[in-house]
Design an enzyme around this catalytic site. Structure first.
Site, PDB file in Angstrom:
ATOM      1  N   ARG A  40      52.140  50.312  34.708  1.00 28.38           N
ATOM      2  CA  ARG A  40      53.075  50.837  33.706  1.00 28.38           C
ATOM      3  C   ARG A  40      54.151  49.791  33.443  1.00 28.38           C
ATOM      4  O   ARG A  40      54.612  49.594  32.326  1.00 28.38           O
ATOM      5  CB  ARG A  40      53.692  52.163  34.164  1.00 28.38           C
ATOM      6  CG  ARG A  40      54.790  52.648  33.240  1.00 28.38           C
ATOM      7  CD  ARG A  40      55.101  54.152  33.317  1.00 28.38           C
ATOM      8  NE  ARG A  40      54.867  54.777  34.598  1.00 28.38           N
ATOM      9  CZ  ARG A  40      55.681  54.687  35.667  1.00 28.38           C
ATOM     10  NH1 ARG A  40      56.801  53.985  35.583  1.00 28.38           N
ATOM     11  NH2 ARG A  40      55.376  55.299  36.792  1.00 28.38           N
ATOM     12  N   TYR A 100      57.611  55.204   6.114  1.00 25.26           N
ATOM     13  CA  TYR A 100      56.408  55.838   6.644  1.00 25.26           C
ATOM     14  C   TYR A 100      56.776  57.277   7.032  1.00 25.26           C
ATOM     15  O   TYR A 100      57.786  57.503   7.721  1.00 25.26           O
ATOM     16  CB  TYR A 100      55.928  55.050   7.867  1.00 25.26           C
ATOM     17  CG  TYR A 100      54.711  55.635   8.507  1.00 25.26           C
ATOM     18  CD1 TYR A 100      53.477  55.544   7.878  1.00 25.26           C
ATOM     19  CD2 TYR A 100      54.788  56.302   9.712  1.00 25.26           C
ATOM     20  CE1 TYR A 100      52.348  56.095   8.456  1.00 25.26           C
ATOM     21  CE2 TYR A 100      53.666  56.857  10.301  1.00 25.26           C
ATOM     22  CZ  TYR A 100      52.459  56.756   9.663  1.00 25.26           C
ATOM     23  OH  TYR A 100      51.343  57.309  10.235  1.00 25.26           O
ATOM     24  N   ASP A 160      60.229  47.096   9.770  1.00 27.67           N
ATOM     25  CA  ASP A 160      58.844  47.513   9.998  1.00 27.67           C
ATOM     26  C   ASP A 160      57.982  46.601   9.120  1.00 27.67           C
ATOM     27  O   ASP A 160      57.966  46.721   7.896  1.00 27.67           O
ATOM     28  CB  ASP A 160      58.691  48.994   9.601  1.00 27.67           C
ATOM     29  CG  ASP A 160      57.273  49.523   9.835  1.00 27.67           C
ATOM     30  OD1 ASP A 160      56.326  48.709   9.837  1.00 27.67           O
ATOM     31  OD2 ASP A 160      57.123  50.753   9.986  1.00 27.67           O
ATOM     32  N   LYS A 218      47.197  48.678  12.216  1.00 30.02           N
ATOM     33  CA  LYS A 218      46.828  48.276  10.860  1.00 30.02           C
ATOM     34  C   LYS A 218      46.325  46.815  10.839  1.00 30.02           C
ATOM     35  O   LYS A 218      45.332  46.529  11.469  1.00 30.02           O
ATOM     36  CB  LYS A 218      48.013  48.529   9.928  1.00 30.02           C
ATOM     37  CG  LYS A 218      48.730  49.862  10.180  1.00 30.02           C
ATOM     38  CD  LYS A 218      47.883  51.093   9.868  1.00 30.02           C
ATOM     39  CE  LYS A 218      48.487  52.385  10.394  1.00 30.02           C
ATOM     40  NZ  LYS A 218      49.844  52.699   9.959  1.00 30.02           N
TER      41      LYS A 218
END
Ligand SMILES: *Cc1c(COP(=O)(O)O)cnc(C)c1O
Length: 384
Positions: free
Chosen positions: A51, A103, A175, A200
């Site tokens: 982690r 978004y 972004d 993406k």
């Protein structure tokens, strides 16, 4: 003399990814290990628990920091997990200024979850930088923008907004999902932070989700590593490996996306059934000059208006090579209907404000042979 910065493609293929010291494997292995043996108390090879850190993840994070011209990168399980991590920099009472056309998932996170923790958000049209200046308050900590926007393809001048932010002592995050670092590098234009849905273009093959935050200060690096460790929304070694593999071809993919995107946009613009095309590469896009200045290509995201829901429906029922699906940035062409898919949740009034009509269709042009994409669109438009 400082070492000359290598070219983008070379960095995409090599940075963070030296050959495996144990075997010489040219690819970074998928380190499928949750924990790491320690030789004695406190003596280890830099890894204790996955982690906190994992070698496959480290390779990817070094690679992304290099491609976005940042000093650190931290990857998360999805783009939304990355934005959530970004917002943990805030404290109750802090104010964030953001684009009014973001978004949908980002707006939902802000309005339906983070407001409950005392964060405040102002949504402004950031395509006019003055609006950002006016919206900043004494409690503003962050300005978060998307450029170009989805699906209207409106641009924000990153350098102008960065200057305004820095005059007020506020950080700017961008972004950069739609352009990828191949065509747009916000940090080089003055931004402090870059965020991506790596799902993406960075991954590019529609086979994994992910998100990244690229920072520019030691504090960013420390904060986001701490958030990975504390909140645990990290990217798995397998998905990291998929991204390492995807990003090696980012440059050639983006060049082809861009070449196909330009041809499809021009073709759509002259088609009699198409009312309007939104693409920053077209000379009649209101921010075409800004696009040429801050991006080195125009990408492959295009929206176009067919005039009515019925027209859009007829077309989308007919497409064959273009797949009717949400998401974008994969090698395959994806086509979608914002009003009923990605932007259904914001309601009719919200869509009207942003200019999203019922006849609007969005296309993420893939890297198939462009003649085949055009023939498919021609057949589908014949049904309108
Ligand atoms: C897809 C997307 C996101 C969210 O990313 P996920 O990986 O789906 O969580 C955020 N911003 C933009 C611009 C996106 O396209």
């Amino acid at each position: 003399m400082p070492e000359k910065k290598k070219g983008f493609s070379t960095r995409a293929i090599h940075d963070g990814q030296s050959a495996d010291p144990l075997t010489g494997a040219v690819n970074v292995p998928i380190y499928a290990s949750s924990t790491y043996v320690q030789e004695e108390i406190g003596k280890h090879k830099g890894y204790e628990y996955s982690r906190v850190s994992n070698p496959t993840r480290t390779a990817l994070e070094e690679n992304f920091a290099s491609l976005e011209s940042g000093t650190s990168a931290h990857v998360f399980a999805s783009g939304m997990a990355a934005i959530t991590a970004l917002c943990t920099m805030m404290q109750s009472g802090d104010h964030i200024v953001c684009s009014d056309n973001m978004y949908g998932g980002t707006t939902r996170l802000f309005n339906q979850i983070l407001v409950r923790y005392g964060l405040e958000f102002s949504y402004v049209d950031t395509s006019n930088a003055e609006n950002v200046d006016r919206a900043i308050r004494p409690t503003t900590k962050l300005v978060h923008i998307e450029t170009p926007t989805n699906p209207m393809m409106a641009l924000t001048d990153i350098r102008a907004v960065a200057d305004i932010c820095h005059r007020h002592g506020v950080e700017l995050s961008v972004d950069n999902t739609f352009m990828s670092p191949y065509f747009q590098r916000p940090i080089e234009l003055g931004a402090d932070l870059v965020m991506h849905s790596t799902t993406k273009f960075l991954n590019g093959h529609s086979d994994g989700l992910g998100g990244v935050l690229v920072g520019t200060t030691p504090q960013h690096a420390e904060t986001f590593a701490f958030v990975q460790k504390c909140t645990g929304g990290i990217l798995s070694p397998f998905e990291c490996w998929l991204l390492l593999r995807g990003v090696k071809t980012l440059a050639v993919r983006m060049r082809q996306h861009d070449a196909n995107g330009r041809k499809v946009a021009e073709w759509l613009q002259q088609h009699s059934k198409v009312n309007k095309v939104f693409y920053p590469g077209l000379p009649d896009h209101p921010q075409h000059q800004l696009a040429k200045r801050q991006m080195s290509g125009f990408g492959s995201m295009i929206s176009f208006d067919l005039g009515s829901l019925d027209a859009a429906n007829r077309m989308l029922k007919k497409v064959c090579i273009c797949s009717l699906a949400e998401s974008l940035g994969g090698v395959e062409t994806l086509i979608s209907h914002p009003a009923t898919m990605t932007h259904a949740a914001i309601g009719e009034e919200g869509r009207r404000k942003l200019g999203i009509t019922d006849g609007l269709v969005r296309i993420s042009v893939g890297i198939e042979d462009v003649e085949d994409i055009l023939a498919d669109l021609e057949d589908a438009l014949a049904a309108v």
